[in-house]
Design a protein around this motif. Structure first.
Motif, PDB file in Angstrom:
ATOM      1  N   TYR A 201      -7.238 134.380  86.136  1.00  0.00           N
ATOM      2  CA  TYR A 201      -7.777 135.270  87.020  1.00  0.00           C
ATOM      3  C   TYR A 201      -7.692 135.050  88.427  1.00  0.00           C
ATOM      4  N   TYR A 202      -7.905 133.693  89.080  1.00  0.00           N
ATOM      5  CA  TYR A 202      -8.171 133.438  90.177  1.00  0.00           C
ATOM      6  C   TYR A 202      -6.625 133.015  90.839  1.00  0.00           C
ATOM      7  N   GLU A 203      -5.587 133.006  89.979  1.00  0.00           N
ATOM      8  CA  GLU A 203      -4.228 132.664  90.623  1.00  0.00           C
ATOM      9  C   GLU A 203      -3.435 133.794  91.399  1.00  0.00           C
ATOM     10  N   GLN A 204      -4.213 134.309  92.524  1.00  0.00           N
ATOM     11  CA  GLN A 204      -3.736 135.510  93.195  1.00  0.00           C
ATOM     12  C   GLN A 204      -2.459 135.108  93.766  1.00  0.00           C
ATOM     13  N   GLU A 205      -1.812 134.027  93.928  1.00  0.00           N
ATOM     14  CA  GLU A 205      -0.685 133.595  94.498  1.00  0.00           C
ATOM     15  C   GLU A 205       0.609 134.002  93.537  1.00  0.00           C
ATOM     16  N   HIS A 206       0.164 134.123  92.239  1.00  0.00           N
ATOM     17  CA  HIS A 206       1.214 134.625  91.160  1.00  0.00           C
ATOM     18  C   HIS A 206       0.854 136.190  90.932  1.00  0.00           C
ATOM     19  N   GLU A 207       1.542 136.784  89.982  1.00  0.00           N
ATOM     20  CA  GLU A 207       1.562 137.798  89.564  1.00  0.00           C
ATOM     21  C   GLU A 207       0.395 138.011  88.521  1.00  0.00           C
ATOM     22  N   ASN A 208      -0.853 137.927  88.860  1.00  0.00           N
ATOM     23  CA  ASN A 208      -1.867 137.777  87.954  1.00  0.00           C
ATOM     24  C   ASN A 208      -2.412 138.709  87.292  1.00  0.00           C
ATOM     25  N   THR A 209      -1.551 139.893  86.517  1.00  0.00           N
ATOM     26  CA  THR A 209      -2.248 140.658  85.940  1.00  0.00           C
ATOM     27  C   THR A 209      -2.650 140.236  84.649  1.00  0.00           C
ATOM     28  N   ILE A 210      -3.497 140.966  83.670  1.00  0.00           N
ATOM     29  CA  ILE A 210      -3.808 140.620  82.638  1.00  0.00           C
ATOM     30  C   ILE A 210      -2.761 140.416  81.693  1.00  0.00           C
ATOM     31  N   GLN A 246     -11.827 142.559  92.188  1.00  0.00           N
ATOM     32  CA  GLN A 246     -10.449 142.308  91.844  1.00  0.00           C
ATOM     33  C   GLN A 246      -9.958 141.134  92.686  1.00  0.00           C
ATOM     34  N   PHE A 247      -9.205 140.186  91.992  1.00  0.00           N
ATOM     35  CA  PHE A 247      -8.647 138.809  92.611  1.00  0.00           C
ATOM     36  C   PHE A 247      -7.008 139.068  92.560  1.00  0.00           C
ATOM     37  N   GLN A 249      -4.140 140.548  91.733  1.00  0.00           N
ATOM     38  CA  GLN A 249      -3.752 141.690  90.798  1.00  0.00           C
ATOM     39  C   GLN A 249      -4.704 141.701  89.458  1.00  0.00           C
ATOM     40  N   ALA A 250      -5.543 140.632  89.519  1.00  0.00           N
ATOM     41  CA  ALA A 250      -6.631 140.555  88.207  1.00  0.00           C
ATOM     42  C   ALA A 250      -7.713 141.580  88.408  1.00  0.00           C
ATOM     43  N   VAL A 251      -8.042 141.984  87.393  1.00  0.00           N
ATOM     44  CA  VAL A 251      -9.099 143.307  87.288  1.00  0.00           C
ATOM     45  C   VAL A 251     -10.099 142.803  86.317  1.00  0.00           C
ATOM     46  N   ALA A 252     -11.403 142.534  86.679  1.00  0.00           N
ATOM     47  CA  ALA A 252     -12.679 141.929  85.826  1.00  0.00           C
ATOM     48  C   ALA A 252     -12.965 143.225  84.889  1.00  0.00           C
ATOM     49  N   SER A 253     -12.887 143.227  83.365  1.00  0.00           N
ATOM     50  CA  SER A 253     -13.577 144.311  82.815  1.00  0.00           C
ATOM     51  C   SER A 253     -13.610 143.781  81.363  1.00  0.00           C
ATOM     52  N   VAL A 254     -14.399 144.425  80.612  1.00  0.00           N
ATOM     53  CA  VAL A 254     -14.819 144.110  79.375  1.00  0.00           C
ATOM     54  C   VAL A 254     -13.375 144.111  78.488  1.00  0.00           C
TER      55      VAL A 254
END
Length: 310
Positions: A201-210, A246-247, A249-254
């Motif tokens: 989730y925190y690795e925004q330097e990568h393509e951190n989609t789910i 959002q971090f 490309q990571a989106v926080a959600s259930v």
């Protein structure tokens, strides 16, 4: 059926530990012994999954005391819950002396009822990460150098020598990026096994989609194994937030927390010692990040904890 990555196949154990992280401060403030007991009983009775039996602590000291042992210890004894103990190591020698003092007091006070529940003792938590440029940029707080941690690890070994806890394994918990940094290899040499924290989730330097989260996690694990000097690598923190900003490309959600559970927890649990982050860290502000697995007040799971086919 979940297939373990190759690096995991080489380190999987038949009776792997299933645990959660637990801080001394809960959603309603400092935890009492009764709070810990309720939490420890909860992890053994989560619907849809096998029992969790271990809790990782970050400090030996009860909140608002100088060096009194945490009340998580008598709670663990009363509920037969195992512990990955933690000694905070980023506040200087005097503070670490207090951690050692609390550990020795607990050994004296509770004896083998306590020491028989110790899965391991961690000297520090993400201390190496906090002194990196990334940790400093993220305002992660004060850390500790590898030389300091090696000294603390020896002090910890000396403190438990000739006590009922003398057989406890000693580890250090840090981010995977800290473990693969050659300047920290002295810490690797000093411990019995490596505690790895990894959060795609925190690795925004990568393509951190789910969609990429599982791949990013296991790449991090495999890179840590590759530099572990032949020592076991155990997962001491990972998870995906159910709420928060959002971090990258990571989106926080259930929904995404459930997808991460399926992609990462299901391959790990039962095969690799794992302490998930976390059971309940619900916040008053719904916009604040939360990695909770269950609803507030030790409620039902926020998502299905089952792993079909495993």
């Amino acid at each position: 059926m979940h297939i373990l990555p190759l690096a995991l196949l080489g380190t999987a154990t038949a009776q792997a530990i299933r645990g959660f992280n637990s801080g001394g401060i809960g959603p309603k403030g400092p935890k009492s012994q009764q709070d810990f007991e309720a939490e420890f009983n909860k992890i053994k009775n989560l619907p849809g999954t096998a029992p969790f039996t271990s809790i990782r602590l970050f400090t030996m000291i009860q909140h608002d005391t100088a060096s009194d042992p945490t009340v998580a210890i008598p709670a663990a004894i009363s509920t037969n819950t195992h512990l990955l103990l933690g000694l905070w190591a980023s506040a200087g020698q005097d503070a670490f002396n207090n951690e050692l003092d609390a550990l020795k007091k607990a050994i004296t006070q509770y004896g083998e009822k306590f020491t028989s529940l110790i899965d391991a003792i961690s000297c520090g938590s993400e201390d190496l990460y906090r002194i990196t440029p990334t940790g400093i940029a993220n305002k992660a707080g004060i850390g500790a150098s590898p030389d300091t941690l090696v000294q603390y690890i020896q002090q910890l070994r000396d403190a438990i020598k000739d006590t009922p806890a003398s057989g406890a394994k000693i580890t250090h918990v840090d981010t995977w990026t800290a473990w693969v940094n050659e300047s920290n290899f002295a810490v690797t040499k000093a411990v019995d096994w490596l505690g790895m924290d990894a959060y795609p989730y925190y690795e925004q330097e990568h393509e951190n989609t789910i969609e990429n989260a599982g791949r990013l996690f296991f790449e991090a694990y495999n890179k840590t194994v590759a530099v572990s000097q032949g020592k076991a690598v155990k997962v001491t923190e990972t998870g995906w937030p159910v709420a928060g900003p959002q971090f990258g490309q990571a989106v926080a959600s259930v929904e995404n927390a459930k997808r991460y559970w399926d992609a990462v927890a299901c391959p790990l649990l039962g095969d690799i010692d794992t302490w998930w982050f976390t059971l309940d860290d619900a916040k008053g502000d719904p916009n604040e990040i939360s990695f909770s697995t269950i609803k507030s007040d030790l409620g039902d799971p926020l998502f299905d904890l089952g792993c079909p086919g495993k």
